[in-house]
Design a protein around this motif. Structure first.
Motif, PDB file in Angstrom:
ATOM      1  N   ASP A  65       0.635  -1.065   0.226  1.00  0.00           N
ATOM      2  CA  ASP A  65       0.045  -0.060  -0.067  1.00  0.00           C
ATOM      3  C   ASP A  65       0.771   1.174   0.142  1.00  0.00           C
ATOM      4  O   ASP A  65       1.777   1.486   0.938  1.00  0.00           O
ATOM      5  N   SER A  66       0.529   2.381  -1.095  1.00  0.00           N
ATOM      6  CA  SER A  66       1.682   3.355  -1.217  1.00  0.00           C
ATOM      7  C   SER A  66       1.320   4.316   0.072  1.00  0.00           C
ATOM      8  O   SER A  66       2.593   4.814   0.541  1.00  0.00           O
ATOM      9  N   SER A  95      -0.593  -5.034  11.750  1.00  0.00           N
ATOM     10  CA  SER A  95       0.105  -5.534  10.645  1.00  0.00           C
ATOM     11  C   SER A  95       0.288  -7.028  10.952  1.00  0.00           C
ATOM     12  O   SER A  95       0.864  -7.426  12.039  1.00  0.00           O
ATOM     13  N   LYS A 134       6.777  -7.213  -2.337  1.00  0.00           N
ATOM     14  CA  LYS A 134       6.183  -6.763  -0.878  1.00  0.00           C
ATOM     15  C   LYS A 134       7.509  -6.290  -0.036  1.00  0.00           C
ATOM     16  O   LYS A 134       7.454  -6.619   1.099  1.00  0.00           O
ATOM     17  N   ASN A 159       1.021   3.317   3.324  1.00  0.00           N
ATOM     18  CA  ASN A 159       1.621   2.980   4.263  1.00  0.00           C
ATOM     19  C   ASN A 159       3.314   3.367   4.151  1.00  0.00           C
ATOM     20  O   ASN A 159       3.779   3.945   4.854  1.00  0.00           O
ATOM     21  N   LYS A 161       7.399  -3.277  -4.615  1.00  0.00           N
ATOM     22  CA  LYS A 161       5.914  -3.760  -4.359  1.00  0.00           C
ATOM     23  C   LYS A 161       5.796  -5.204  -4.664  1.00  0.00           C
ATOM     24  O   LYS A 161       5.244  -5.988  -4.115  1.00  0.00           O
TER      25      LYS A 161
END
Ligand code: ADP
Ligand code: MG
Length: 718
Positions: A20-21, A72, A45, A23, A42
């Protein structure tokens, strides 16, 4: 969250949250002062950062991250499989071997193993132990069948919700009816075979993908990068654009890039099929997955991972595997017709004979037109994977099928039939010009050009010490030459037409040039301002096996062989005569080549265009099948092509034709296997000669038959 690697203050962390950008922005703003650098990957991950040891420590950073993202989850290894491939997509090279469905391959295999044990138990119990297996609606067999069929039921409920009557609905209906009528053993058999068939199909599809993937598999997971003159071992996916990677003798190059310093002999067969290693030094481009035979080079990274040249070509192939070929589409249509026929035959048998058992056997025989679908798809996948073994990358079954149905084959000359390496043969000079001066000007213009003629000029200029690069901006005019300019100075390198277009007459040189042209040599004039400095002639080395390829194609039934070239008429004619083309077109501009393809398409069924350069791309896009020769060819041509022949052997064109023909033959045979067993089964079942259980066995028989027949393609030797 896991710490994947740490080298001093350089750390790589992996977690779902980094997808998620938002984050990542949060992280960056929080650690603004503590981080020297921060990068997100990404796809993996993960984040990679270098932190300031004077201000913080890794423990402190992890603590802060846990506070920032309290929910998380701890890292769960199932986000990726052991190879590090993600589950998120079905087709890209970076994750294709991971199973994309929720259930892993192993789980499916175990379930199938358990079902197999149970079916053996039933067989042994009934046949040898004399135990009667209860097959009533509430028996164990019925329950096992229902549990095994749950995924099938789920699919049919989905399609019923959309008011669709699909194969799944038909099969689910068959199963439930079987159980209801106390034929749970037959129900079990159907679901057992169905699951086995699905597993086999998946196996074949995965195998083709793996075959393709093998081409780009890097067995190295680590790379050495240069940081402050120290070689640091890092994970390959930490390497980024601009890093300097070190590669030595005996190693595969892990990235695409340019040699910054050092030199090496590099085996580039994977990219261009050349069996001789190429000597490369400072400034030269190198590609991931090629092999350093001797030497040591420092490479400035231009692309890594999925962005490398070979990965991009391959991921195109993988993507197009998802598209269906004409015979696969035909198979789908046939299957849906069979479904209707199955329903009608079942109902008909019941009304005519009044026997639900017979109707039921008919239903079981017809309940799996999957064999029809498999008939085409397994053969086409196997054909594509067979071709991949020879370095022939086919971007979709459609093209595999069309090749052997083509009547006209068009070939580009320079770079395709001739090697990408013309050799400077003669130099004819104007008044008061020497060879060195001529090549100085020529190299100024061609410095950044990759056309085979440009490469030959640069190489020769280097040899005689006349290589210059003074930042001329150059414009390549496909099919004609190159125009370079700086301030008001203009240099042209190109053919007669190019000079004429720029109002420079070649009158004084023409007679001398014609002598070379009629020998089949290419002539490139060099001009400065309006003065012709001279011309250079080039001899083209024709690829070994060209004559045999043309003969072989003709023997196999190709009706028309055409030469399309931007080169001079005299060169083209002498070439075409020597090699026996049916038709030759010369002095062609890129659009001209395309127009000829359009004309040929009116006369011949399917036209294949085989080319290598930017000047071929328009023609390639108009052809029914575009084939590129990857050896030193332009990326544009490889991108646009439907088939890329990586080894650039003329033999491979014939090989491609043969694989195409064989695949179509296997598709037809498979149809026969599928349809004949189905029809035979229905006939037997309707007269009461086939029990529901044996009807189930027919499925197993023809599914295995079709798979086995398709897999012959994989072993086929040309
Ligand atoms: P083909 O169609 O046979 O592949 P091209 O269209 O690439 O040939 O080139 C046609 C002609 O244009 C060449 O034979 C050459 O005379 C000229 N030409 C093209 N590019 C260049 C260049 N970079 N430098 C010099 N001449 C060029
Ligand atoms: Mg060409």
């Amino acid at each position: 969250m896991v710490v994947k690697s740490q080298a001093g203050n350089r750390v790589r962390l992996k977690s779902q949250i980094f997808i998620d950008s938002l984050n990542n922005e949060k992280i960056l703003s929080h650690f603004d002062k503590e981080f020297f650098s921060f990068r997100v990957n990404k796809k993996c991950k993960s984040i990679v950062f270098v932190f300031d040891e004077a201000l913080t420590s890794l423990e402190k950073i992890l603590e802060d991250l846990n506070l920032l993202f309290p929910l998380s989850l701890p890292y769960v290894s199932s986000y990726t499989n052991e190879d590090g491939h993600c589950y998120s997509c079905t087709s890209c090279s970076s994750c294709s071997i991971g199973k994309n469905e929720g259930v892993s391959w192993n789980a499916k295999l175990i379930t199938f193993g358990l079902l197999s044990c149970y079916s053996i138990y039933i067989f042994v119990a009934e046949t040898f132990l004399g135990i009667t297996i209860v097959a009533s609606p509430f028996s164990l067999v019925a329950i096992v069948s229902i549990v095994a069929a749950l995924p099938l039921f789920k699919e049919s409920i989905e399609s019923l919700k959309q008011s669709k009557f699909t194969l799944q609905t038909f099969m689910s209906g068959t199963l439930l009816l079987a159980i209801f009528f106390g034929e749970a053993t037959a129900a079990f058999e159907i679901i057992y075979i169905l699951r086995g068939g699905m597993l086999l199909e998946e196996y074949i599809a995965e195998k083709s993908k793996k075959e393709i993937h093998k081409l780009i598999e890097l067995d190295i997971k680590k790379a050495y990068i240069l940081v402050d003159d120290i070689e640091l071992e890092v994970d390959l996916d930490e390497v980024k654009e601009g890093d300097i990677v070190v590669s030595r003798s005996g190693e595969k190059i892990p990235v695409d890039g340019f040699i910054k310093s050092g030199s090496a002999e590099i085996d580039e067969a994977l990219i261009n099929g050349r069996s001789e290693p190429a000597f490369k030094q400072s400034g030269a481009e190198v590609f991931a997955n090629t092999y350093v035979e001797k030497g040591r080079i420092y490479i400035e990274v231009s692309a890594t991972g999925a962005d490398t040249y070979i990965s991009r070509v391959i991921s195109k192939v993988e993507l197009s595997l998802l598209e269906k070929s004409p015979s696969e589409l035909e198979a789908d249509r046939l299957a849906s017709k069979l479904l209707k026929l199955g329903t009608a035959l079942t109902a008909g048998t019941f009304f005519i004979t009044g026997s639900y058992l017979r109707a039921f056997s008919v239903m079981i025989v017809m309940s799996c037109p999957c064999a029809t679908v498999l008939a085409a798809s397994t053969a086409i996948s196997a054909g594509i994977s067979r071709a991949t073994k020879d370095g022939i990358l086919i971007k979709g079954g459609e093209y595999l099928e069309k090749v052997s149905q083509s009547e006209a084959f068009c070939f580009d000359k320079t770079g395709t039939l001739t090697t990408g390496k013309p050799i400077v043969q003669e130099v004819v000079l104007g008044l008061n010009v020497d060879e060195k001066t001529l090549f100085e000007f020529a190299s100024l213009a061609e410095y950044r050009n990759t056309h085979p003629i440009a490469t030959a000029i640069i190489e020769h200029a280097k040899q005689i010490g006349a290589l210059f690069d003074e930042g001329y901006s150059s414009e390549i005019v496909p099919g004609l030459g190159v125009m370079a300019s700086k301030d008001k100075e203009v240099i042209l390198v190109g053919n007669k037409k190019f000079l004429n277009n720029n109002r420079i007459s070649v009158k004084d040189f023409e007679d001398r040039a014609n002598k070379f042209l009629s020998k089949g040599e290419t002539v490139a004039y060099v001009t400065f301002g309006s003065e012709i400095l001279g011309f250079i002639t080039f001899k083209h080395e024709v690829r070994l096996g060209t004559i045999k390829m043309l003969d072989d194609l003709r023997q196999r039934g190709v009706k028309h062989l055409v030469l399309l070239t931007g080169d001079d008429e005299k060169v083209a004619n002498s070439f075409a005569k020597e090699y026996g083309f049916d038709e030759v077109y010369s002095n062609l501009m890129p659009e001209g080549k395309a127009d000829i393809i359009d004309e040929l398409k009116k006369k011949y069924k399917n036209v294949v265009m085989i080319g290598d350069g930017v000047n071929d791309t328009i023609a390639m896009s108009r052809a029914d099948v575009a084939v590129s020769f990857a050896s030193g060819g332009s990326e544009a041509a490889i991108e646009i092509s439907n088939v890329a022949i990586t080894h650039s052997h003329p033999d491979d064109v014939v090989n491609l034709y043969d694989i195409s023909k064989k695949s179509l033959k296997v598709v037809n045979q498979n149809y026969w296997i599928g349809t004949s067993t189905n029809l035979g089964g229905v006939a037997l079942a309707s007269v009461g000669l086939l029990s529901p259980v044996s009807a189930g066995a027919i499925h197993l028989g023809h599914t295995i038959g079709i798979m086995a027949n398709s897999s012959r393609l994989t072993w086929y030797q040309n």
